[in-house]
Design an enzyme around this catalytic site. Sequence first.
Site, PDB file in Angstrom:
ATOM      1  CE  LYS A  64      11.000  19.507 -10.619  1.00 36.56           C
ATOM      2  NZ  LYS A  64       9.683  19.741 -11.205  1.00 36.56           N
ATOM      3  CB  SER A 112      11.788  22.487 -15.146  1.00 34.19           C
ATOM      4  OG  SER A 112      10.901  23.716 -15.163  1.00 34.19           O
ATOM      5  CG  HIS A 129      -1.956  -1.085   1.396  1.00 31.19           C
ATOM      6  ND1 HIS A 129      -3.132  -1.382   0.727  1.00 31.19           N
ATOM      7  CD2 HIS A 129      -1.498  -2.420   1.959  1.00 31.19           C
ATOM      8  CE1 HIS A 129      -3.484  -2.386   1.152  1.00 31.19           C
ATOM      9  NE2 HIS A 129      -2.607  -3.293   1.821  1.00 31.19           N
ATOM     10  CD  GLU A 182       7.808  12.124 -14.985  1.00 26.29           C
ATOM     11  OE1 GLU A 182       7.429  12.613 -13.819  1.00 26.29           O
ATOM     12  OE2 GLU A 182       8.351  12.774 -16.014  1.00 26.29           O
TER      13      GLU A 182
END
Length: 503
Positions: free
Chosen positions: A288, A282, A160, A295
């Site tokens: 960043k 970024s 979980h 992804e």
Amino acid sequence: MASSSGGKLWDKSEPLDALIERFTVGDDYRLDSALVAADCVASLAHATMLAAIDVLTPGDLEELRGGLLAALEQAEAGTFVIERADEDGHTALERFLTRHTAAGARIHTGRSRNDQVMAALRVYGRDALAALQGLVLDLVDALLGFAAEHEWCSMPGRTHTQIAMPSTLGLWAAAFAEELLDDLALLDTCYRLTNRSPLGSAAGYGAPLPLDREQVAALLGCDGPVHNVLAAANSRGKLEAVTLDALDQVALSLSRLAQDLILFSLPELGYVTLPVELCTGSSIMPHKRNPDGLELVRARAATVSGLAGAVKGIVRNLPSGYHRDLQETKRPYLQALETVAGQLKVMRLTVDRLQVREEALARALTPELFATDGAFALVQGGMAFRDAYRAAAGAGVAGSAPERGDLHTEAAASARRTGAGAVGEGPERDDLRADAEQAMALRTSTGTAGNLDLPGCRRRSAVERRRVDGAAARVGAALVRLAGRPVQVCRSAWLAPREGPGA
Ligand code: ARG
């Protein structure tokens, strides 16, 4: 507006509406440029067999061989031209042959575009599947190397997404290696189904000629023909669907691996760091470093799943025999093969370059990680598990620091089998690390952390590697016998072993 069907293989000097032509051809003629080399190889085998059964003369065969080898050279160099007016690559190849040889008009004897397309897709597909299996094994080996390096590196196991039980980084990495070896079994099945020849099935009902289907299959290095000619015709789309389902499973494994690493590399966890060259930046936030590669591995798993669904949706409602619907399965098939190859290369690169932060992993060890081990320590002392569970839970629910400490003490006691907890006021980091190591020592069952049998896993991988390389070598040797030289069937840089983008 009517245009002419001129140039098409089925041209009978009747008009064809220009809109219908544009719609039915779609971008099939562009997609077919990936399949021309495979079509040349399959056509060489077909022509060789036609000569062997005296349907072609030795002179016809010599002409066709010359034409097909010239087309193959262009296909391998990426210069073979397919016009939209050709409708598809198979037409373009026949046009090329008829333009350069008198025997070109005989190449289509005893075949249909349907078995021609299927043969080209299978010759291409088996190469792609061999390459993909090699890429899976590259990643498996990288994961097993990583597991060996971090076999004893403790970390929290989660369910979980919450802290669950003590585990190791080695267990985590070796789990993905094993999952991918299971996925490999699916790809192997696809390879074996793909490596059979549909030639001689023609439009699905054979031809009134003594076509030697076994010979043509052997010439192609296939394991044999697809036996029933209608089953061969009906395998178009179905074989693609089976392959995409297997690729879907590979992509699913990769997606979870990527997702784990995205979590592990969160600054708040910091278990691992992705090196700067694997991150993108970024446009607005100067600090960043984003895991865009991971992804997109995750997102493209959904894309591959969608492509698998699309192909099954197309095939599911078709009656037996060829239907133009099947053309629509070509793009998803080719796209999914390339997509998964790219995912595999990115994940292998990532595993190779991951920087592990052992101090962050040690910091992540908390006393409640040992609650379940604490319960089992009581079980070892004779208590019923449910009572032990409640006792351990009772120590944990109140949540005050000393009680949590008690819980940890329980586990530490169990781990050491001495009954002496080392935590006192509150567990020290080193104690927790030592407790985690001892909790591992108490796990003696097959496949648990500390019992990963990484040499056994590596042997399993090596056996698979020999199988894949052996099959590819047999096919390569058959094509050398057929064409007189090695053939590069598949030009995709993504599918190239260890070379090309992302290698
Ligand atoms: N481009 C077509 C395809 O991929 C070629 C086969 C056409 N066959 C036919 N009988 N119309 O399906």
